[in-house]
Design a protein around this motif. Sequence first.
Motif, PDB file in Angstrom:
ATOM      1  N   GLY A 181      -0.275  -4.088  26.963  1.00 51.39           N
ATOM      2  CA  GLY A 181       0.365  -2.722  26.842  1.00 51.39           C
ATOM      3  C   GLY A 181      -0.843  -1.839  26.845  1.00 51.39           C
ATOM      4  O   GLY A 181      -1.951  -1.883  26.592  1.00 51.39           O
ATOM      5  N   ALA A 221       1.319  -5.040  22.575  1.00 55.02           N
ATOM      6  CA  ALA A 221       1.337  -6.183  23.201  1.00 55.02           C
ATOM      7  C   ALA A 221       0.009  -6.321  24.193  1.00 55.02           C
ATOM      8  O   ALA A 221      -0.394  -5.392  24.898  1.00 55.02           O
ATOM      9  N   ARG A 255       6.228 -11.255  18.879  1.00 53.92           N
ATOM     10  CA  ARG A 255       6.750 -10.878  20.316  1.00 53.92           C
ATOM     11  C   ARG A 255       8.183 -11.316  20.373  1.00 53.92           C
ATOM     12  O   ARG A 255       8.658 -12.303  20.052  1.00 53.92           O
ATOM     13  N   VAL A 279       1.098 -11.853  17.378  1.00 50.80           N
ATOM     14  CA  VAL A 279       1.766 -12.545  18.536  1.00 50.80           C
ATOM     15  C   VAL A 279       3.204 -13.084  18.195  1.00 50.80           C
ATOM     16  O   VAL A 279       3.920 -13.022  18.916  1.00 50.80           O
ATOM     17  N   ARG A 321       7.700 -10.450  33.096  1.00 51.90           N
ATOM     18  CA  ARG A 321       7.702  -9.590  31.772  1.00 51.90           C
ATOM     19  C   ARG A 321       9.602  -9.759  31.699  1.00 51.90           C
ATOM     20  O   ARG A 321      10.101  -9.848  32.970  1.00 51.90           O
ATOM     21  N   GLU A 361      -6.309 -10.649  23.784  1.00 51.26           N
ATOM     22  CA  GLU A 361      -6.039 -10.827  22.401  1.00 51.26           C
ATOM     23  C   GLU A 361      -7.276 -10.654  21.656  1.00 51.26           C
ATOM     24  O   GLU A 361      -8.223 -11.032  21.912  1.00 51.26           O
ATOM     25  N   ASP A 376       5.166  -2.343  24.290  1.00 46.60           N
ATOM     26  CA  ASP A 376       4.557  -2.189  25.400  1.00 46.60           C
ATOM     27  C   ASP A 376       3.836  -0.954  25.753  1.00 46.60           C
ATOM     28  O   ASP A 376       2.959  -1.020  26.408  1.00 46.60           O
ATOM     29  N   SER A 406      -5.445  -9.100  15.866  1.00 44.37           N
ATOM     30  CA  SER A 406      -4.136  -8.834  16.197  1.00 44.37           C
ATOM     31  C   SER A 406      -3.463 -10.085  16.436  1.00 44.37           C
ATOM     32  O   SER A 406      -2.401 -10.038  17.280  1.00 44.37           O
ATOM     33  N   PRO A 416       8.600  -6.670  16.459  1.00 47.41           N
ATOM     34  CA  PRO A 416       8.051  -7.009  17.767  1.00 47.41           C
ATOM     35  C   PRO A 416       7.168  -6.076  18.146  1.00 47.41           C
ATOM     36  O   PRO A 416       7.046  -4.879  17.733  1.00 47.41           O
ATOM     37  N   VAL A 417       6.055  -6.558  18.884  1.00 45.50           N
ATOM     38  CA  VAL A 417       5.268  -5.712  19.568  1.00 45.50           C
ATOM     39  C   VAL A 417       5.556  -4.800  20.463  1.00 45.50           C
ATOM     40  O   VAL A 417       6.748  -4.919  21.235  1.00 45.50           O
TER      41      VAL A 417
END
Length: 292
Positions: A247, A244, A288, A285, A107, A277, A216, A281, A213-214
Amino acid sequence: MGLPRLSSHQFDRFRDFIYKNSGIHIDKNKVTLLSNRIRRRVNAGGFETFDTYYRFLTSADGASELAGFLDAITTNETYFFRTQKQFDWLSSDWLPEQVTRQRAGERKRQLRIWSAGCANGSEPYSIAICLAENLYRLHDWSLEVVGTDISEEMLEVARSGIFKSSAIDEVPQRQRRRYFQNPTENDLWEVRESIKQLVQFKQHNLMKPLLGPVFDCIFIRNVLIYFDRQSKQIAVNNLLNALAVGGYLVVGPSEGIYEMLGGLERVSPLIYKKVAETPRSAAAVGHRGGKP
């Protein structure tokens, strides 16, 4: 003479309107409570009756009144470090895990955490304090805590960062000295600027997706208790879309959503990890990323 209670017909109309615009379900035994809260808006706007206010609220001209109306009927009070063990998990388990993953190349040096239904801001500020306590691990990371609520009035309170002493009863004295100031020596305490800078607040209805953005980690606690099953499912879908893979979702004990958490595995009581995934959802993606 003041306005009486809502009639059965008026109550149903307002209740349906609230549900449609917020997903919040008002029980039939809340007639007096709802009457009192709507009466304040009726009086503040100079309307003669509940019916004239309802006609204005549902007209094109009443669009600007919607936020104030929803502010009036939602009650969201909370305090710092509510359910302490979840914040202990964040500091002692989750953050070290993210650092380990970064060192393994799994990450980037960035974290995004969402406090959904943040009310007066005590939850996202509590999260920010946990991050600040771990800056020796995260000194070169991009850190972002997002607090959202449907009530703009509550968000204004949150942005001020000013709280009564009762809201920080659970804050240890060391952290109180380090992260708060009491400039007038009265009952009010203000979050220090270093903590405020970690948090941004946005108005958001959980019945709609939160774009960007997604995240964490997402906290959703003591919020969905006010939703019925259909509204909960919509809100949960939006939450999972914003989370995510890998997450974590941190929930309250009364949310009533455990059978809706497909694609997540239970890590510990009230904490779930998104391990795969899911079709609903997949759209997230493409969002991200975030700060480099």
